[in-house]
Design an enzyme around this catalytic site. Structure first.
Site, short mmCIF file in Angstrom:
data_model
loop_
_atom_site.label_atom_id
_atom_site.label_comp_id
_atom_site.label_asym_id
_atom_site.label_seq_id
_atom_site.Cartn_x
_atom_site.Cartn_y
_atom_site.Cartn_z
N ASP A 40 -108.19 67.56 106.18
CA ASP A 40 -107.55 66.98 107.35
C ASP A 40 -108.50 67.04 108.54
OD1 ASP A 40 -105.20 66.48 106.00
OD2 ASP A 40 -104.27 68.38 106.58
N TYR A 68 -109.62 79.03 101.39
CA TYR A 68 -109.41 78.66 102.79
C TYR A 68 -109.18 79.90 103.64
CZ TYR A 68 -108.33 73.97 100.93
OH TYR A 68 -108.38 72.76 100.30
N ASP A 82 -98.55 71.29 110.95
CA ASP A 82 -99.76 71.87 111.55
C ASP A 82 -99.75 71.64 113.05
OD1 ASP A 82 -100.68 69.27 112.06
OD2 ASP A 82 -102.04 69.24 110.35
N ARG A 178 -100.85 73.69 104.69
CA ARG A 178 -99.80 73.40 105.69
C ARG A 178 -98.42 73.70 105.14
NH1 ARG A 178 -99.75 67.51 106.97
NH2 ARG A 178 -101.13 67.13 105.22
#
Length: 290
Positions: A40, A68, A82, A178
């Protein structure tokens, strides 16, 4: 012709993955550029970019494990799950304890069913979910199986009515971080969303190998395709006769090297193909010998 291989980019924030590919086309001097696993715009970190013949590896590399570093804020929900979305609800998370956070994280670890975010690139009846959501339509997305191998809480900070959680997440392809933030907040009854995201590893390629776009503008470092395959997949070295068969798209006897792609290398160490074992044979997924 540009060298075939991978470029490990440290994607900056606010750039789309497509923006990075467009820039890399100019830097690498070829139109034949693609990426494995979209990030993203808000996210930073490892974006694997393929150049020339290596673009044919990308679909296989996108399926590998990813790591992540994430920031999650509890007490605030958004329409995108988010920080880039609009706030849809708030609830005081002041009373949420560390033990409750860790219990919630534990429930989201392992093999789970996850409903993707409403604002995502998944297609519903031929249309992207995010386009439907932004048009005001209620999007019904089916839960999908994903695997969260590890969900490690690094820090928990109470900030008034909200709680910020720093975490490191190791997961399978297709996992939405997310959605993990959203579901953790929902499980705690206060809502939640993702405040930051940095991908530090895709398969064997980690952030220590990544270069910023500015660094790549100075020197466009390409990991040769053979090295890229040897790092990501099991390796099979073949004879000259087997190399001839593979180069023409033929099958080899299976050696029991695993269910995923296998890199096949010729007598001189050159990459010939990716194959996949099925039963007693290994069939080509992609041939690079030509």
């Amino acid at each position: 012709m540009a060298e075939s291989g991978l470029i490990i980019v440290d994607k900056p924030g606010e750039w789309t993955s497509h923006d990075v590919v467009a820039r890399m086309r100019r830097l690498a001097g070829t139109r034949r550029v693609g990426h494995a696993g979209t990030l993203d715009p808000m996210a930073t970190g490892v974006l694997v970019v393929g150049v020339e013949k290596a673009t044919r590896l990308l679909g296989h590399l996108a399926l590998t494990e990813k790591v992540y570093e994430a920031g999650i804020r509890l007490g605030v929900s958004t329409n995108t799950d988010d920080a880039e979305g609009e706030v849809t609800a708030t609830a005081s998370a002041e009373g949420v304890t560390e033990a409750e956070v860790r219990k919630g994280v534990e429930a989201l670890t392992g093999e789970i069913l996850q409903i993707p975010p409403q604002v995502s690139a998944i297609k519903v009846n031929g249309q992207r979910a995010y386009k439907m959501a932004r048009a005001g339509e209620e999007v019904e997305l089916a839960a999908r199986p994903v695997t969260v191998h590890a969900f490690e809480v690094r820090a928990i900070r109470h900030e008034g009515a909200t709680v910020d959680v720093d975490a490191v997440i190791t997961c399978s392809s297709g996992t939405y971080i997310r959605a993990l933030a959203r579901d953790l907040g929902a499980a705690l009854g206060v809502g939640g969303h993702l405040t930051r995201l940095r991908r530090t590893r895709v398969g064997p390629y980690d952030v220590s190998m990544a270069r910023t776009l500015d660094q790549l503008a100075e020197e466009c470092v390409v990991l040769p395709i053979g090295e890229a395959v040897a790092a990501a997949f099991p390796r099979r070295d073949v004879t000259a006769e087997e190399a001839r068969v593979v180069a023409h798209g033929g099958r080899l006897p299976a050696l029991g090297l695993g269910p995923g792609p296998i890199g096949v290398f010729g007598p001189g160490g050159e990459l010939l193909a990716l194959v996949e074992e099925s039963g007693r044979t290994a069939r080509p997924l992609a041939v690079f010998a030509n």
